[in-house]
Design an enzyme around this catalytic site. Structure first.
Site, PDB file in Angstrom:
ATOM      1  N   THR A   1      31.446 -33.333  62.708  1.00  0.00           N
ATOM      2  CA  THR A   1      31.732 -34.739  63.007  1.00  0.00           C
ATOM      3  C   THR A   1      31.491 -35.048  64.476  1.00  0.00           C
ATOM      4  O   THR A   1      31.624 -34.172  65.340  1.00  0.00           O
ATOM      5  CB  THR A   1      33.198 -35.069  62.661  1.00  0.00           C
ATOM      6  OG1 THR A   1      33.541 -36.377  63.149  1.00  0.00           O
ATOM      7  CG2 THR A   1      34.150 -34.074  63.306  1.00  0.00           C
ATOM      8  N   ASP A   2      31.161 -36.305  64.756  1.00  0.00           N
ATOM      9  CA  ASP A   2      31.013 -36.746  66.144  1.00  0.00           C
ATOM     10  C   ASP A   2      32.337 -36.693  66.896  1.00  0.00           C
ATOM     11  O   ASP A   2      32.361 -36.692  68.130  1.00  0.00           O
ATOM     12  CB  ASP A   2      30.429 -38.160  66.205  1.00  0.00           C
ATOM     13  CG  ASP A   2      31.267 -39.203  65.466  1.00  0.00           C
ATOM     14  OD1 ASP A   2      32.333 -38.854  64.911  1.00  0.00           O
ATOM     15  OD2 ASP A   2      30.838 -40.375  65.429  1.00  0.00           O
ATOM     16  N   GLU A   3      33.446 -36.611  66.190  1.00  0.00           N
ATOM     17  CA  GLU A   3      34.752 -36.628  66.842  1.00  0.00           C
ATOM     18  C   GLU A   3      35.010 -35.380  67.680  1.00  0.00           C
ATOM     19  O   GLU A   3      35.928 -35.365  68.506  1.00  0.00           O
ATOM     20  CB  GLU A   3      35.866 -36.825  65.812  1.00  0.00           C
ATOM     21  CG  GLU A   3      35.849 -38.198  65.164  1.00  0.00           C
ATOM     22  CD  GLU A   3      37.156 -38.550  64.482  1.00  0.00           C
ATOM     23  OE1 GLU A   3      38.226 -38.189  65.015  1.00  0.00           O
ATOM     24  OE2 GLU A   3      37.115 -39.183  63.413  1.00  0.00           O
TER      25      GLU A   3
ATOM     26  N   TYR B   1      42.663 -33.058  63.758  1.00  0.00           N
ATOM     27  CA  TYR B   1      41.517 -32.991  62.851  1.00  0.00           C
ATOM     28  C   TYR B   1      40.261 -32.543  63.594  1.00  0.00           C
ATOM     29  O   TYR B   1      39.610 -31.554  63.212  1.00  0.00           O
ATOM     30  CB  TYR B   1      41.278 -34.348  62.198  1.00  0.00           C
ATOM     31  CG  TYR B   1      39.866 -34.525  61.691  1.00  0.00           C
ATOM     32  CD1 TYR B   1      39.345 -33.685  60.704  1.00  0.00           C
ATOM     33  CD2 TYR B   1      39.026 -35.523  62.212  1.00  0.00           C
ATOM     34  CE1 TYR B   1      38.040 -33.823  60.253  1.00  0.00           C
ATOM     35  CE2 TYR B   1      37.728 -35.674  61.763  1.00  0.00           C
ATOM     36  CZ  TYR B   1      37.238 -34.822  60.794  1.00  0.00           C
ATOM     37  OH  TYR B   1      35.938 -34.958  60.348  1.00  0.00           O
TER      38      TYR B   1
ATOM     39  N   LYS C   1      37.851 -29.047  63.430  1.00  0.00           N
ATOM     40  CA  LYS C   1      36.403 -29.067  63.179  1.00  0.00           C
ATOM     41  C   LYS C   1      35.655 -28.365  64.314  1.00  0.00           C
ATOM     42  O   LYS C   1      34.684 -27.635  64.082  1.00  0.00           O
ATOM     43  CB  LYS C   1      35.906 -30.502  63.015  1.00  0.00           C
ATOM     44  CG  LYS C   1      36.434 -31.222  61.778  1.00  0.00           C
ATOM     45  CD  LYS C   1      35.919 -30.598  60.483  1.00  0.00           C
ATOM     46  CE  LYS C   1      34.480 -30.955  60.208  1.00  0.00           C
ATOM     47  NZ  LYS C   1      34.019 -30.472  58.881  1.00  0.00           N
TER      48      LYS C   1
END
Length: 351
Positions: free
Chosen positions: A131-133, A155, A159
């Site tokens: 994810t970009d997060e 979260y 990741k």
């Protein structure tokens, strides 16, 4: 029937996973597609009704953290490609139960990597969908694949940790991994905890769209078909050991998104749009935006082809045509065709 390639998709009954599985099954009838999913609350077997009876599709209900089951799959099925999508993804929930996110996102990835690397039949690709997060928030910086990883919630931290595990198998063993980092993916069948289906579900119930906090948050929205095409291109042309951003220029402030959906669903004049907004407390930590560069992926030949206008039209129409899809999902978990049911149950009770 003999198949040219066997592909394992973890989390294949989820939103993105089900679109990927359907695409693989339909595009490659000569490939065997195995879907490993434990059918958590945000998944539904109904998402795969169109392919569940296809000869090249197999469903295994099971937990990616169940090492005995995962090892059994790799020891018996000659897996050539892994798309690892299985994950806990809801940011608010990650603050409440971080250990659950650690177990699924980190420990599950560790189990899968270990089984794949130790398998007698060595996989050709292990594609980890991230994810970009993991980049953290940005006001001005646009992230490329070399940007530092600075996750800001449980979260995204899990990741990022899983990414480090994946990369360690490349660094130590030259195990053929590829990592993708995607912007916010949207489209039909997405579970209602995500922002677009959440707004649509509230509006269908004649409730207001709830806006978290007052900060000017925005997100880059990528239609699910474009994301799937990116994953398949990375499988075909991606360089092992590399990371690929999967991004879009379609950045929309969340409050603008709400107003646009209100107008589409409720057909009210602009002067009444704010009447359908309700501001609620923000989550513990919020990132305002996640802009990414995706030149590396574009050099492979990928472009986002679905415009925002077309993608959101298809999405709104699907939710209007399927208002009870998710409310019925918990009552519609079977019967499920599962060739591995006995083996899965045996492994699960032994774990």
């Amino acid at each position: 029937m003999d198949f040219n390639r066997t592909v394992l998709v973890t989390g294949g009954s989820g939103f993105i996973g089900s679109h990927l599985v359907c695409s693989l099954v339909n595009r490659h009838p000569d490939w065997r597609i195995i879907n490993l999913d434990n059918l958590d609350y945000c998944c539904s077997p109904r998402s795969l009704e169109s392919v569940e009876d296809r000869a090249n599709y197999t469903f295994i209900r099971g937990d990616v953290c169940n090492s005995r089951l995962v090892n059994h799959i790799f020891n018996t099925e000659n897996i050539d490609v892994i798309f690892h999508l299985a994950a806990k993804t809801h940011v608010e929930a990650s603050f409440e139960t971080p250990s659950t996110f650690q177990r699924v996102n980190i420990d599950g990835t560790k189990v899968l990597l270990g089984a794949a690397h130790q398998a007698q039949h060595q996989p050709q690709r292990f594609i980890y969908v991230s994810t970009d997060e993991v980049y953290g928030a940005s006001l001005d910086e646009v992230f490329d694949e070399s940007s530092p990883v600075r996750p800001s919630n449980p979260y995204s931290a899990t990741k990022a940790a899983a990414e480090y595990l994946v990369r360690s198998y490349w660094d130590k063993y030259k195990f053929p991994i590829i990592i993708t980092r995607s912007n916010n993916i949207y489209g039909p069948r997405q579970y209602t905890e995500k922002v677009i289906p959440r707004f649509l579900t509230l509006l269908q119930m004649n409730k207001k769209c709830t806006i978290q906090g007052t900060l000017p948050k925005s997100r880059h929205f990528l239609f699910v078909d474009d994301a799937v095409n990116a994953f398949l291109l990375v499988l075909k042309k991606g360089v092992v050991g590399e990371i690929y951003n999967v991004g879009t220029n379609c950045e929309i402030p969340i409050i603008q998104l709400a107003r646009e959906l209100i107008k589409m669903v409720k057909n009210v004049p602009d002067s009444e749009l704010n009447d359908w907004l309700e501001f609620v407390p923000d989550r513990p930590r919020v990132d305002l935006r996640y802009p990414v560069r995706c030149e590396k992926l574009q050099q492979l030949g990928w472009r986002a082809e679905v415009s925002w206008a077309e993608g959101i039209r298809q999405t709104v129409e699907w939710y209007q045509d399927n208002p009870h899809f998710w409310s019925d999902a918990t009552e519609d978990q079977g019967p499920i065709r599962n060739k591995f049911e006995n083996a899965a149950n045996k492994c699960a009770t032994s774990a």
